[in-house]
Design an enzyme around this catalytic site. Sequence first.
Site, PDB file in Angstrom:
ATOM      1  N   ARG A  10      -9.116   0.490   3.464  1.00  0.00           N
ATOM      2  CA  ARG A  10      -8.169   1.428   2.849  1.00  0.00           C
ATOM      3  C   ARG A  10      -6.841   0.739   2.565  1.00  0.00           C
ATOM      4  O   ARG A  10      -6.129   1.109   1.632  1.00  0.00           O
ATOM      5  CB  ARG A  10      -7.886   2.593   3.820  1.00  0.00           C
ATOM      6  CG  ARG A  10      -8.915   3.673   3.821  1.00  0.00           C
ATOM      7  CD  ARG A  10      -8.430   4.823   4.695  1.00  0.00           C
ATOM      8  NE  ARG A  10      -7.013   5.002   4.526  1.00  0.00           N
ATOM      9  CZ  ARG A  10      -6.132   5.150   5.516  1.00  0.00           C
ATOM     10  NH1 ARG A  10      -6.517   5.189   6.747  1.00  0.00           N
ATOM     11  NH2 ARG A  10      -4.855   5.294   5.259  1.00  0.00           N
ATOM     12  N   ARG A  18       0.411  15.162  12.980  1.00  0.00           N
ATOM     13  CA  ARG A  18       1.168  14.664  11.826  1.00  0.00           C
ATOM     14  C   ARG A  18       1.681  15.850  11.012  1.00  0.00           C
ATOM     15  O   ARG A  18       1.159  16.190   9.954  1.00  0.00           O
ATOM     16  CB  ARG A  18       0.294  13.720  10.986  1.00  0.00           C
ATOM     17  CG  ARG A  18      -0.115  12.484  11.763  1.00  0.00           C
ATOM     18  CD  ARG A  18      -0.912  11.486  10.951  1.00  0.00           C
ATOM     19  NE  ARG A  18      -0.092  10.708  10.042  1.00  0.00           N
ATOM     20  CZ  ARG A  18      -0.526   9.628   9.389  1.00  0.00           C
ATOM     21  NH1 ARG A  18      -1.750   9.204   9.546  1.00  0.00           N
ATOM     22  NH2 ARG A  18       0.271   8.974   8.568  1.00  0.00           N
ATOM     23  N   LYS A  51       0.837  -1.216   0.000  1.00  0.00           N
ATOM     24  CA  LYS A  51       0.000   0.000   0.000  1.00  0.00           C
ATOM     25  C   LYS A  51       0.867   1.259   0.000  1.00  0.00           C
ATOM     26  O   LYS A  51       0.670   2.154  -0.813  1.00  0.00           O
ATOM     27  CB  LYS A  51      -0.908   0.000   1.225  1.00  0.00           C
ATOM     28  CG  LYS A  51      -1.466   1.359   1.592  1.00  0.00           C
ATOM     29  CD  LYS A  51      -2.186   1.284   2.913  1.00  0.00           C
ATOM     30  CE  LYS A  51      -2.312   2.505   3.726  1.00  0.00           C
ATOM     31  NZ  LYS A  51      -1.301   3.300   4.254  1.00  0.00           N
ATOM     32  N   ASN A  52       1.827   1.331   0.915  1.00  0.00           N
ATOM     33  CA  ASN A  52       2.557   2.580   1.067  1.00  0.00           C
ATOM     34  C   ASN A  52       3.546   2.839  -0.073  1.00  0.00           C
ATOM     35  O   ASN A  52       3.998   3.971  -0.244  1.00  0.00           O
ATOM     36  CB  ASN A  52       3.224   2.653   2.441  1.00  0.00           C
ATOM     37  CG  ASN A  52       2.191   2.894   3.536  1.00  0.00           C
ATOM     38  OD1 ASN A  52       1.048   3.267   3.244  1.00  0.00           O
ATOM     39  ND2 ASN A  52       2.571   2.656   4.786  1.00  0.00           N
ATOM     40  N   ASP A  77       3.730   0.358  12.194  1.00  0.00           N
ATOM     41  CA  ASP A  77       2.512  -0.166  11.560  1.00  0.00           C
ATOM     42  C   ASP A  77       2.229  -1.625  11.932  1.00  0.00           C
ATOM     43  O   ASP A  77       1.215  -2.180  11.507  1.00  0.00           O
ATOM     44  CB  ASP A  77       2.603  -0.007  10.028  1.00  0.00           C
ATOM     45  CG  ASP A  77       2.540   1.453   9.618  1.00  0.00           C
ATOM     46  OD1 ASP A  77       2.165   2.291  10.448  1.00  0.00           O
ATOM     47  OD2 ASP A  77       2.878   1.760   8.452  1.00  0.00           O
ATOM     48  N   CYS A  83      -5.445   8.420   8.871  1.00  0.00           N
ATOM     49  CA  CYS A  83      -5.679   7.856  10.192  1.00  0.00           C
ATOM     50  C   CYS A  83      -5.331   8.883  11.264  1.00  0.00           C
ATOM     51  O   CYS A  83      -4.362   9.625  11.124  1.00  0.00           O
ATOM     52  CB  CYS A  83      -4.798   6.626  10.407  1.00  0.00           C
ATOM     53  SG  CYS A  83      -5.370   5.177   9.537  1.00  0.00           S
TER      54      CYS A  83
HETATM   55  N1  EPU Z   1       7.315  14.139  11.053  1.00  0.00           N
HETATM   56  C1  EPU Z   1       7.606  15.455  11.337  1.00  0.00           C
HETATM   57  N2  EPU Z   1       7.617  16.340  10.305  1.00  0.00           N
HETATM   58  C2  EPU Z   1       7.368  15.990   9.031  1.00  0.00           C
HETATM   59  C3  EPU Z   1       7.072  14.644   8.736  1.00  0.00           C
HETATM   60  C4  EPU Z   1       7.044  13.741   9.778  1.00  0.00           C
HETATM   61  O1  EPU Z   1       7.846  15.811  12.489  1.00  0.00           O
HETATM   62  O2  EPU Z   1       7.396  16.845   8.149  1.00  0.00           O
HETATM   63  C5  EPU Z   1       7.319  13.149  12.136  1.00  0.00           C
HETATM   64  C6  EPU Z   1       5.951  12.518  12.345  1.00  0.00           C
HETATM   65  O3  EPU Z   1       5.150  13.284  13.205  1.00  0.00           O
HETATM   66  C7  EPU Z   1       6.325  11.165  12.925  1.00  0.00           C
HETATM   67  C8  EPU Z   1       7.664  10.835  12.255  1.00  0.00           C
HETATM   68  O4  EPU Z   1       8.151  12.077  11.763  1.00  0.00           O
HETATM   69  O5  EPU Z   1       6.548  11.290  14.294  1.00  0.00           O
HETATM   70  C9  EPU Z   1       7.583   9.854  11.101  1.00  0.00           C
HETATM   71  O6  EPU Z   1       6.586  10.254  10.188  1.00  0.00           O
HETATM   72  P1  EPU Z   1       6.664   9.856   8.649  1.00  0.00           P
HETATM   73  O7  EPU Z   1       6.733  11.107   7.859  1.00  0.00           O
HETATM   74  O8  EPU Z   1       7.714   8.829   8.446  1.00  0.00           O
HETATM   75  O9  EPU Z   1       5.245   9.197   8.418  1.00  0.00           O
HETATM   76  P2  EPU Z   1       4.304   9.331   7.149  1.00  0.00           P
HETATM   77  O10 EPU Z   1       5.113   9.447   5.916  1.00  0.00           O
HETATM   78  O11 EPU Z   1       3.249  10.359   7.390  1.00  0.00           O
HETATM   79  C10 EPU Z   1       4.260   6.789   6.632  1.00  0.00           C
HETATM   80  C11 EPU Z   1       3.189   5.750   6.446  1.00  0.00           C
HETATM   81  C12 EPU Z   1       2.563   5.430   7.785  1.00  0.00           C
HETATM   82  C13 EPU Z   1       3.653   4.935   8.741  1.00  0.00           C
HETATM   83  C14 EPU Z   1       4.778   5.977   8.824  1.00  0.00           C
HETATM   84  C15 EPU Z   1       5.960   5.496   9.648  1.00  0.00           C
HETATM   85  C16 EPU Z   1       2.405   6.231   4.235  1.00  0.00           C
HETATM   86  C17 EPU Z   1       1.325   6.746   3.375  1.00  0.00           C
HETATM   87  N3  EPU Z   1       2.187   6.280   5.539  1.00  0.00           N
HETATM   88  O12 EPU Z   1       3.598   7.930   7.174  1.00  0.00           O
HETATM   89  O13 EPU Z   1       1.671   4.373   7.547  1.00  0.00           O
HETATM   90  O14 EPU Z   1       3.112   4.724  10.019  1.00  0.00           O
HETATM   91  O15 EPU Z   1       5.256   6.288   7.504  1.00  0.00           O
HETATM   92  O16 EPU Z   1       6.502   4.330   9.105  1.00  0.00           O
HETATM   93  O17 EPU Z   1       3.433   5.779   3.743  1.00  0.00           O
HETATM   94  C18 EPU Z   1      -0.194   3.015   7.807  1.00  0.00           C
HETATM   95  O18 EPU Z   1       0.102   2.482   6.734  1.00  0.00           O
HETATM   96  O19 EPU Z   1      -1.062   2.563   8.594  1.00  0.00           O
HETATM   97  C19 EPU Z   1       0.490   4.247   8.197  1.00  0.00           C
HETATM   98  C20 EPU Z   1       0.020   5.091   9.104  1.00  0.00           C
END
Ligand code: EPU
Length: 424
Positions: free
Chosen positions: A403, A127, A27-28, A311, A122
């Site tokens: 999803r 975030r 998915k991701n 996850d 979610c």
């Molecule tokens: N963060 C910041 N600033 C940013 C971006 C992130 O402080 O600009 C922080 C976040 O608050 C968090 C950490 O950095 O504490 C990691 O966040 P990350 O950006 O890695 O997460 P994401 O890209 O929003 C993806 C997956 C999530 C998964 C996370 C961590 C996708 C679409 N989503 O989210 O997946 O939990 O990486 O591995 O790729 C899921 O699939 O259920 C899901 C939530």
Amino acid sequence: MGVFILEKLVITGKTPLHGEVTISGAKNAAVAIIPATILINGVCTIENLPNISDVKLYCNILEKLGVKITWNSEHEVTIDSRNISSSTAPMDITRKFRASYYLIGALLGRCKHAEVGLPGGCNLGSRPIDQHIKSFESLGASVEVNKGKIVAKADSLKGNSIYLDVVSVGATINAMLASVLAEGVTIIDNAAKEPHIVDVANFLNTMGADIRGAGTDIIKVNGVKELKGNATYSVVPDQIEAGTFMLAAVASRGDIVVKNCITKHLESITAKIIEIGGNVDANGDHLRVWCDKRTSKANIKTLPYPGFPTDLQPQMGVVLSLSEGTSIINESIWESRFQYTDELIKMGANITANGKSAIFQGVEELYGSPVYATDLRAGAALIIAGIAANGKTEIYNLTHIDRGYENIEEKFKKLGAQIERVQE
Ligand code: EPU
């Protein structure tokens, strides 16, 4: 008056899982590769896409931007991005899910303008996207966040050094998307290393980009003038789906073979399963997981890859709820990832969650109960709990689960679970 249809999963538990399950595309990775096609001035085909609602939603968004989408089968799509007609994404759809933030990097890269609604998804606590914005600005874009939307624009994008203050999957991918067509060299330092980051880089390289080092913490992007596409790419298997089935096998004390996975991506989960007394026999693209006794306690800390993935934290929480002794989970990625523990407590678990950590006092048995999927992975965890529990569990709020998991009840049913989707 309209008719309101409520869907729920009804599980009759205490069935050890047996048999084989085939893992779908990630998915991701898919939700990043689909918007990445915006960068291609040509046609490409993507295979092994998971048949999930987030993928459908993303293709709908692209169609609204003038991209031609042709479904060849439920897992394969041909995308023609030659005639993109808009760089303003439909707010009503982008608000529905988190990964819509990839539209900003992709549209900015291709059109030098992007207008996208602030991403939803979610509810896992705050975030922020400051690292995404910082990356776009480093490449020369101006970014404004106003009235629930983000507008990014630039006359031209120029390669630069980007140091990410936090290891972020989304910011790493967005920095790659925005820099692929930028002039010169971009270095992304402190990059995330998740398998889907490597997959997005491999996809872009197949389409004509020049990205090196994905999978390490320094990624170098040599800007190219154009991505021509004209190629086919197959999405990597879903590490989290594979881990979900592995943990379901352990929780139910079953014996299953997980096919079409990359066992290297599952090392942190494999190590924990073995630590608590389960068994894993990994063979490259498939593995056998079995467990014939009560598992024992363990401490977990979620970390960016190659650490234990956030996850899979809720699914592991179910296993530890049933394990002998006291376990502690420290969640270091998301603020609110323990909402599922309230639902497990309804099923008889003994958990004390406080902020980003939770203590699991193992119980001998869970029992069925009506429960509510608070997010995608919480939903997966509740399915595992329902399969392992005594009696009948009803899981509500399935949109979260749909999803991100393809045919989840069918896959569990093939493994012997008594699970039905029921409409009320
Ligand atoms: N963060 C910041 N600033 C940013 C971006 C992130 O402080 O600009 C922080 C976040 O608050 C968090 C950490 O950095 O504490 C990691 O966040 P990350 O950006 O890695 O997460 P994401 O890209 O929003 C993806 C997956 C999530 C998964 C996370 C961590 C996708 C679409 N989503 O989210 O997946 O939990 O990486 O591995 O790729 C899921 O699939 O259920 C899901 C939530």
